[in-house]
Motif scaffolding. Structure first.
Motif, short mmCIF file in Angstrom:
data_model
loop_
_atom_site.label_atom_id
_atom_site.label_comp_id
_atom_site.label_asym_id
_atom_site.label_seq_id
_atom_site.Cartn_x
_atom_site.Cartn_y
_atom_site.Cartn_z
N LEU A 160 0.82 -1.21 0.00
CA LEU A 160 0.00 0.00 0.00
C LEU A 160 0.86 1.26 0.00
O LEU A 160 0.57 2.21 -0.71
CB LEU A 160 -0.92 0.02 1.22
N SER A 161 1.90 1.25 0.84
CA SER A 161 2.76 2.43 0.90
C SER A 161 4.14 2.05 1.41
O SER A 161 4.33 1.01 2.02
CB SER A 161 2.14 3.49 1.82
N MET A 162 5.08 2.94 1.13
CA MET A 162 6.45 2.79 1.62
C MET A 162 6.76 4.09 2.36
O MET A 162 6.48 5.17 1.84
CB MET A 162 7.41 2.56 0.46
N TYR A 163 7.31 3.97 3.56
CA TYR A 163 7.54 5.16 4.37
C TYR A 163 8.74 4.99 5.27
O TYR A 163 9.25 3.88 5.45
CB TYR A 163 6.29 5.48 5.20
N LEU A 164 9.20 6.12 5.81
CA LEU A 164 10.29 6.12 6.78
C LEU A 164 9.69 6.21 8.17
O LEU A 164 8.84 7.06 8.42
CB LEU A 164 11.19 7.34 6.57
N LYS A 165 10.13 5.35 9.05
CA LYS A 165 9.68 5.39 10.45
C LYS A 165 10.92 5.27 11.31
O LYS A 165 11.61 4.26 11.27
CB LYS A 165 8.72 4.23 10.71
N ARG A 166 11.21 6.32 12.05
CA ARG A 166 12.42 6.39 12.89
C ARG A 166 13.68 6.06 12.09
O ARG A 166 14.54 5.31 12.54
CB ARG A 166 12.29 5.48 14.10
N GLY A 167 13.76 6.56 10.86
CA GLY A 167 14.94 6.37 10.03
C GLY A 167 15.00 5.06 9.28
O GLY A 167 15.94 4.84 8.52
N LYS A 168 14.04 4.18 9.46
CA LYS A 168 14.01 2.88 8.79
C LYS A 168 12.94 2.88 7.70
O LYS A 168 11.86 3.42 7.89
CB LYS A 168 13.70 1.74 9.77
N VAL A 169 13.24 2.24 6.57
CA VAL A 169 12.25 2.13 5.49
C VAL A 169 11.30 0.98 5.84
O VAL A 169 11.73 -0.13 6.12
CB VAL A 169 12.93 1.86 4.13
N LYS A 170 10.02 1.27 5.82
CA LYS A 170 8.98 0.27 6.12
C LYS A 170 8.01 0.21 4.95
O LYS A 170 7.85 1.17 4.21
CB LYS A 170 8.20 0.67 7.38
N VAL A 171 7.35 -0.94 4.82
CA VAL A 171 6.34 -1.14 3.78
C VAL A 171 5.05 -1.56 4.46
O VAL A 171 5.06 -2.43 5.34
CB VAL A 171 6.77 -2.24 2.78
N SER A 172 3.96 -0.95 4.07
CA SER A 172 2.66 -1.36 4.55
C SER A 172 2.08 -2.30 3.50
O SER A 172 1.85 -1.89 2.35
CB SER A 172 1.76 -0.14 4.72
N ILE A 173 1.89 -3.58 3.86
CA ILE A 173 1.31 -4.53 2.90
C ILE A 173 -0.09 -4.89 3.37
O ILE A 173 -0.38 -4.87 4.56
CB ILE A 173 2.17 -5.80 2.73
N ALA A 174 -0.94 -5.20 2.41
CA ALA A 174 -2.33 -5.50 2.71
C ALA A 174 -2.70 -6.89 2.21
O ALA A 174 -2.28 -7.30 1.13
CB ALA A 174 -3.23 -4.47 2.06
N LEU A 175 -3.49 -7.56 3.03
CA LEU A 175 -4.13 -8.80 2.60
C LEU A 175 -5.40 -8.33 1.90
O LEU A 175 -6.25 -7.70 2.52
CB LEU A 175 -4.45 -9.68 3.81
N ALA A 176 -5.50 -8.59 0.60
CA ALA A 176 -6.58 -7.99 -0.18
C ALA A 176 -7.23 -9.01 -1.09
O ALA A 176 -6.63 -10.02 -1.45
CB ALA A 176 -6.02 -6.85 -1.02
N LYS A 177 -8.48 -8.71 -1.44
CA LYS A 177 -9.23 -9.55 -2.36
C LYS A 177 -9.59 -8.68 -3.55
O LYS A 177 -10.04 -7.55 -3.38
CB LYS A 177 -10.49 -10.06 -1.66
N GLY A 178 -9.36 -9.18 -4.76
CA GLY A 178 -9.59 -8.41 -5.97
C GLY A 178 -11.05 -8.02 -6.17
O GLY A 178 -11.95 -8.81 -5.87
#
Length: 152
Positions: free
Chosen positions: A107-125
């Motif tokens: 869903l998104s890629m962001y910096l959190k406290r200097g670390k790169v994080k990815v928000s992934i989603a369990l999704a249904k088409g």
């Protein structure tokens, strides 16, 4: 956003193309020049997805542009990157992905406290009629809001 979070990239089409069931925050294993490129916002999550292989989660088809000053240290822009999740989260995802129609999408890629994080989603088409229904609801809501504020 608060808590020192800076959004670097978003997958805007994800909510249009999928029903989002659950979201997870994952760390991502990167090479040095990839971090600099991501910090500059040169990442595209549009075609990306995550898959589970041998009990590990991998992010695929996410394009991270080569860092301009990286020369020989740059890596393949579309390489597979390992996602860092807790074992219990991975087990939960394995069970859910085996069900028909579920997939893992970034869903998104962001910096959190200097670390790169990815928000992934369990999704249904979504099917085409679901997308049309969502658009119709949004347009109706917009029309109602316009009427209430008196703008035409």
């Amino acid at each position: 956003m608060s808590d020192g979070v800076k959004i670097l990239a978003q997958n805007r089409k994800a909510k249009h193309n999928f029903f989002i069931e659950e979201t997870y925050e994952a760390g991502i294993e990167l090479k040095g020049t990839e971090v600099k490129s991501i910090r500059a916002g040169k990442v595209n999550l549009g075609e990306g997805f995550a898959s589970i292989d041998n009990g590990e989660v991998f992010l695929k088809q996410v394009h991270v542009s080569p860092y301009e000053q990286g020369n020989i240290f740059n890596v393949d822009p579309l390489r597979t990157r390992k996602l860092l999740l807790h074992k219990h989260e991975i087990r939960k995802l394995i069970g859910a992905v085996k069900e028909k129609g579920y997939s893992l999408i970034p869903l998104s890629m962001y910096l959190k406290r200097g670390k790169v994080k990815v928000s992934i989603a369990l999704a249904k088409g979504k099917k085409l009629y679901d997308k049309r229904e969502t658009i119709a609801k949004r347009d109706a809501q917009r029309r109602i809001q316009r009427e209430l504020t008196g703008k035409y």
